[in-house]
Design an enzyme around this catalytic site. Structure first.
Site, short mmCIF file in Angstrom:
data_model
loop_
_atom_site.label_atom_id
_atom_site.label_comp_id
_atom_site.label_asym_id
_atom_site.label_seq_id
_atom_site.Cartn_x
_atom_site.Cartn_y
_atom_site.Cartn_z
N ASP A 103 0.89 -1.28 0.00
CA ASP A 103 -0.01 -0.03 -0.03
C ASP A 103 0.85 1.24 0.21
O ASP A 103 1.96 1.11 0.56
CB ASP A 103 -0.91 -0.04 1.33
CG ASP A 103 -2.09 -1.01 1.04
OD1 ASP A 103 -2.39 -1.43 -0.04
OD2 ASP A 103 -2.83 -0.98 2.12
N ASP A 105 1.84 4.07 1.68
CA ASP A 105 1.96 4.61 2.55
C ASP A 105 3.21 3.77 3.54
O ASP A 105 3.92 2.94 3.00
CB ASP A 105 0.94 4.61 3.76
CG ASP A 105 0.42 3.23 4.32
OD1 ASP A 105 0.93 2.05 4.01
OD2 ASP A 105 -0.74 3.32 4.72
#
Length: 643
Positions: A103, A105
């Site tokens: 993801d 992040d």
């Protein structure tokens, strides 16, 4: 062979859908037509080792073994996902090129990076790892991302920041939980006293707020209004208005720090002096003003706050709904974003998104029809983008999707926030008036709207300006007026309000307001906070599960256990000062403005000092609690995964 390693199966399948067909679908991976393979983690498949994995002496909770400071950090496979880890090991060995598809992040970056490191991938092979950043699971967006792979080495600061956070949580949570639990046992509190880098200061905020409410003593204060007309004989209500007295410098000794008059006799004297008295316009200014859109697109925390205010949804529920809209329905972009800006490249998709929303059967279709795709708000800022951008709707229509009420509400919040970026400015005329009566100054404001602009989308946010209802006649400086009468208004100071889901999240995101150390407050930015956008909901939920917090309607208050814990701990452990500063350094690491050592060395020193302090803490305020060995063992086991 290229190996794509996604963070979770849903992302892996979205990637595979954009790669050559036919596919061979396996439980643990997907083979595509050109021989490449897509596999995935199932969230975290590696965890920080338990204390006893470093030293058998750590198995027993003892002050003599504290602080526990691993010299060589270890990761261990999580039992329930061990089979997937085995498959990944085999695929990584076979692969010529690895494509990191965690993801977008810092947690997603670390999650896949630590798997690659765990397999001891060669330096040469690791240097060639590519980074695939996907924030939209729809096929066109995934294809665009596949055509713009990055060098994974460019994202190492994100990974290092997440690694530092993970190790900090282990060091702080395990050492201090053991230290304070052992001290509590000496006073007969034979249960685990869970302490965390984020959870404990957050609990401290709630406890102190409730203490402030309990100790609050309401005090009266007074305002004086002058009811004015154009002349002594004026009866036309449209020509009458009010103005509020502004205490002079000589009156400040009778006021509080906010300028509120505390002495009733002073206010009564002003009322008596201005009744049926002449007045004169001391100053008047009329300005044409405009207000640009003040609402950026949502990140997760701002969305959670908005949903809590409008729909009374708690943070965990909002996150779960967002995950459904992202993974299941593919209607929004990556939801765990901490960014409120959008890249200029995304403007290319804006007309398609606006047209799609205009054709929906949801209330947002009218908002979309009135949007102007040529307008550019300040949300478009490439310099503010890191590995992800704000949460926005995708190009996929919701028309044939059966959304539940929660999903519909969150989707409409996101679409409105996005569409607002394409609305014109709000324009108005503002009049500021100062009148002198019997030597005292009275002021009032009036606002006349000229162009509603983006405010048509936010009617509830306009309530704050609705108090400016004075309809002022045409006036000029030096004009004589008449004060028909003065009016004394008695009000009372209000106690601080209990936290709600919205205000507790807001406190976490803007923690500088609650930091007591002025020097620390200076280094914190407005956006520095307790926890991250991705973890805040879980931390609040954790405090409820541990019975430290409870709900009273919309209020969030501390339980007796939570209050006893905060009262028993040293103040340093319950304030956000230290942990807020750590969050600031973690952000700086992610942005290449600090390094791992500059964070970990002071942290270890601080924890060592706090363990020593804990050994001297009497914990006299804790209740007597009988020892519950099974429950205690379960709680101990969970310490490594909580903050």
């Amino acid at each position: 062979m290229k190996l794509y390693i996604a963070e979770k199966p849903s992302l892996g399948r979205a990637i595979a859908a954009a790669l050559p067909k036919p596919h061979k679908n396996h439980k643990t991976h997907i083979e595509v037509a050109n021989g490449d393979v897509v596999s995935w983690c199932v969230g975290h498949i590696l965890a920080q080792a338990d204390p006893q994995d470093y030293d058998e002496r750590f198995k027993k909770w003892s002050m003599e073994t504290l602080p526990m400071l691993p010299q060589q950090w270890k990761l261990i496979p999580i039992a329930r996902t061990r089979a997937q880890l085995t498959v990944l090991r085999h695929l990584v060995k076979q692969a010529d090129t690895i494509i990191h598809a965690g993801d977008p992040d810092r947690e997603g970056q670390l999650l896949v990076d630590e798997v690659i490191d765990y397999f001891n991938v060669s330096t040469a092979k690791k240097a060639k790892v590519k980074r695939l950043l996907i924030s939209d699971l729809n096929l066109p967006a995934v294809k665009r991302s596949l055509n713009s792979l990055k060098n994974n080495q460019d994202f190492m600061p994100l990974s290092i920041s997440a690694l530092a956070r993970s190790r900090a949580d282990w060091l702080y949570g395990l050492n201090l939980t053991r230290a304070y639990t052992l001290q509590g046992q000496k006073q007969g509190y034979n249960n685990v006293l869970s302490v965390g880098r984020v959870q404990t200061p957050l609990l401290g905020l709630v406890v102190r707020r409730e203490q402030a409410i309990a100790n609050f003593i309401s005090k009266p204060f007074y305002q004086v209004l002058a009811h004015l007309s154009l002349s002594q004989k004026q009866d036309n209500e449209n020509m009458c208005f009010t103005a509020k007295w502004q205490p002079s410098e000589a009156c400040q000794q009778y006021c509080d720090e906010e300028g509120r008059v505390l002495v009733k006799g002073l206010a009564e004297n002003v009322v008596a002096r201005i009744n049926n008295q002449p007045a004169i316009v001391e100053d008047i200014s009329i300005e044409q003003k405009q207000q640009n859109l003040k609402f950026l697109a949502f990140n997760l925390s701002s969305l959670q706050i908005s949903a809590a205010k409008q729909f009374s949804m708690n943070a965990k529920l909002v996150l779960d709904v967002c995950q459904s809209l992202y993974e299941k329905h593919k209607l929004i972009t990556y939801p765990r974003s901490d960014c409120r800006y959008l890249p200029k490249e995304q403007l290319k998709q804006a007309p398609a998104i606006i047209n799609m929303l205009a054709g929906t059967k949801l209330p947002c279709h009218e908002q979309a029809k009135n949007a102007d795709a040529s307008i550019r708000s300040h949300v478009w800022n490439d310099k503010k983008i890191t590995a992800h951008h704000a949460i926005i709707p995708t190009e996929k229509s919701p028309n044939n999707i059966n959304l539940n009420s929660f999903e519909k509400n969150i989707y409409l919040l996101i679409t409105r926030q996005y569409l607002a970026q394409f609305y014109p400015v709000y324009k108005y005329q503002q009049t500021k008036l100062t009148v002198k009566i019997a030597g005292g100054l009275f002021t009032t404001n009036a606002k006349v709207e000229q162009q509603k602009g983006w405010k048509v989308l936010f009617p509830s946010n306009d309530k704050a300006s609705q108090h400016e209802t004075n309809q002022l006649p045409v006036l000029k400086k030096g004009q004589h007026l008449h004060c028909k009468q003065g009016e004394l208004i008695e009000k009372h100071t209000s106690p601080p309000e209990s936290f709600t889901d919205a205000t507790l999240l807001a406190a976490m995101t803007g923690i500088a307001r609650f930091v007591s150390d002025e020097n620390i407050r200076k280094v914190l930015r407005y956006t520095d906070g307790l926890g991250t956008d991705a973890t805040r909901a879980g931390i609040i939920d954790l405090l409820f599960k541990r019975n430290f917090l409870q709900r009273q309607g919309k209020k969030i208050v501390a339980t007796d256990i939570g209050v006893a814990l905060i009262n028993a701990l040293p103040v340093k452990a319950t304030l956000p000062d230290m942990t807020a500063q750590w969050e600031s350094v973690l952000t700086a690491i992610a942005e290449k403005n600090a390094n791992y050592v500059s964070f970990m060395d002071p942290l270890i020193s601080t924890i060592t000092d706090m363990v020593t302090e804990a050994s001297q803490q009497p914990f006299s305020g804790l209740p007597k609690v009988a020892f519950k060995p099974k429950r205690a063992r379960r709680a101990k086991k969970k310490m490594t995964s909580n903050t």
